[in-house]
Design a protein around this motif. Sequence first.
Motif, short mmCIF file in Angstrom:
data_model
loop_
_atom_site.label_atom_id
_atom_site.label_comp_id
_atom_site.label_asym_id
_atom_site.label_seq_id
_atom_site.Cartn_x
_atom_site.Cartn_y
_atom_site.Cartn_z
N ILE A 97 57.52 42.28 30.75
CA ILE A 97 56.41 41.74 31.53
C ILE A 97 55.62 42.92 32.07
O ILE A 97 56.13 43.73 32.83
N SER A 98 54.37 43.00 31.66
CA SER A 98 53.51 44.11 32.07
C SER A 98 53.05 43.94 33.51
O SER A 98 52.80 42.82 33.97
N ASN A 99 52.90 45.05 34.20
CA ASN A 99 52.39 45.02 35.57
C ASN A 99 50.93 44.59 35.62
O ASN A 99 50.41 44.26 36.69
N TRP A 100 50.25 44.58 34.47
CA TRP A 100 48.87 44.07 34.42
C TRP A 100 48.80 42.64 34.94
O TRP A 100 47.79 42.23 35.51
N TRP A 101 49.87 41.86 34.73
CA TRP A 101 49.89 40.48 35.18
C TRP A 101 49.73 40.35 36.69
O TRP A 101 49.30 39.32 37.20
N GLY A 102 50.07 41.41 37.41
CA GLY A 102 49.92 41.39 38.86
C GLY A 102 48.50 41.16 39.32
O GLY A 102 48.26 40.61 40.39
N LEU A 103 47.53 41.57 38.49
CA LEU A 103 46.13 41.34 38.85
C LEU A 103 45.80 39.85 38.92
O LEU A 103 44.84 39.46 39.58
N LEU A 104 46.58 39.04 38.26
CA LEU A 104 46.42 37.59 38.33
C LEU A 104 47.40 36.96 39.33
O LEU A 104 47.01 36.14 40.17
N THR A 105 48.67 37.35 39.25
CA THR A 105 49.70 36.66 40.03
C THR A 105 49.62 36.95 41.53
O THR A 105 49.84 36.03 42.34
N ILE A 106 49.33 38.18 41.93
CA ILE A 106 49.31 38.52 43.36
C ILE A 106 48.15 37.82 44.08
O ILE A 106 48.36 37.20 45.12
N PRO A 107 46.92 37.89 43.55
CA PRO A 107 45.85 37.12 44.22
C PRO A 107 46.12 35.61 44.22
O PRO A 107 45.84 34.93 45.21
N LEU A 108 46.70 35.09 43.13
CA LEU A 108 47.03 33.67 43.08
C LEU A 108 48.08 33.32 44.14
O LEU A 108 47.95 32.32 44.85
N LEU A 109 49.10 34.15 44.26
CA LEU A 109 50.12 33.93 45.29
C LEU A 109 49.50 34.02 46.68
O LEU A 109 49.84 33.24 47.57
N SER A 110 48.58 34.95 46.88
CA SER A 110 47.91 35.09 48.18
C SER A 110 47.11 33.84 48.51
O SER A 110 47.17 33.34 49.64
N TRP A 111 46.38 33.32 47.54
CA TRP A 111 45.60 32.10 47.75
C TRP A 111 46.52 30.93 48.09
O TRP A 111 46.27 30.17 49.02
N LEU A 112 47.61 30.79 47.32
CA LEU A 112 48.56 29.72 47.55
C LEU A 112 49.21 29.85 48.93
O LEU A 112 49.36 28.86 49.66
N THR A 113 49.57 31.05 49.31
CA THR A 113 50.19 31.30 50.61
C THR A 113 49.25 30.92 51.74
O THR A 113 49.65 30.21 52.67
N ILE A 114 48.01 31.38 51.67
CA ILE A 114 47.04 31.07 52.72
C ILE A 114 46.79 29.57 52.79
O ILE A 114 46.70 28.98 53.87
N SER A 115 46.71 28.92 51.64
CA SER A 115 46.50 27.47 51.60
C SER A 115 47.66 26.72 52.27
O SER A 115 47.44 25.82 53.08
N LEU A 116 48.88 27.10 51.93
CA LEU A 116 50.05 26.45 52.51
C LEU A 116 50.18 26.73 54.01
O LEU A 116 50.53 25.84 54.79
N MET A 117 49.87 27.96 54.42
CA MET A 117 49.93 28.28 55.84
C MET A 117 48.87 27.50 56.60
O MET A 117 49.12 27.00 57.71
N HIS A 118 47.70 27.35 56.01
CA HIS A 118 46.62 26.60 56.65
C HIS A 118 47.02 25.14 56.84
O HIS A 118 46.80 24.56 57.91
N LYS A 119 47.65 24.55 55.82
CA LYS A 119 48.13 23.16 55.94
C LYS A 119 49.18 23.04 57.04
O LYS A 119 49.17 22.09 57.82
N ARG A 120 50.09 24.01 57.11
CA ARG A 120 51.14 23.98 58.13
C ARG A 120 50.54 24.11 59.52
O ARG A 120 50.94 23.41 60.45
N ARG A 121 49.54 24.96 59.67
CA ARG A 121 48.87 25.14 60.96
C ARG A 121 48.15 23.86 61.38
O ARG A 121 48.18 23.47 62.53
N GLN A 122 47.49 23.21 60.42
CA GLN A 122 46.79 21.96 60.72
C GLN A 122 47.77 20.88 61.15
O GLN A 122 47.51 20.13 62.09
N LYS A 123 48.88 20.80 60.47
CA LYS A 123 49.91 19.80 60.80
C LYS A 123 50.44 20.04 62.22
O LYS A 123 50.63 19.09 62.98
#
Length: 182
Positions: free
Chosen positions: A46-72
Amino acid sequence: MKSILNNKILVVLGAFILTSMFILWEYFNGGVITHHLLAREDLPGISNWWGLLTIPLLSWLTISLMHKRRQKKTKLAPTNLENSDIKILKGFLAALLFGITASLLWRFDFEEILQYFILFPILIAFFKPVHFPEYLLGFVIGMLFTFGGILPIIIGTVLLVLCFLINKLTQAIKKLFLPKTD
């Protein structure tokens, strides 16, 4: 004061820039690394090039889930969001430190310590919930430089699920055996 947690684009862009810096450093210092499953060259890499996709995607998902938890939380009991944000930041930073420490143990050939150290979140899960997305993001970013953007997500997700199960089981056992206090 406006929280950074309300700005997904800024967090995702920051994660992308950080990942890009690591990838560029690798590129200009011997080439972008490919990690093989179980550290065996005969298994897929698995090339580290994939990090350019996975890390921002994980960041977006994390912020989205945290935002939902905060709203709840604010719907159930309107509280000071700043305190909630501080807890989230502390969790992220603790996991970041944990990921960096695990990476350093690996980098400097302390695998005999690492095999026990990596189980530390599971021990904490008996007493405190450590299965929130900010913990995963901190852990992954802490390990990004050593392991790229895929392996830490896999390892971190397994740890997160184990911590969730242990924490929920512990909470259920406490409810069964400990008297209710009001």
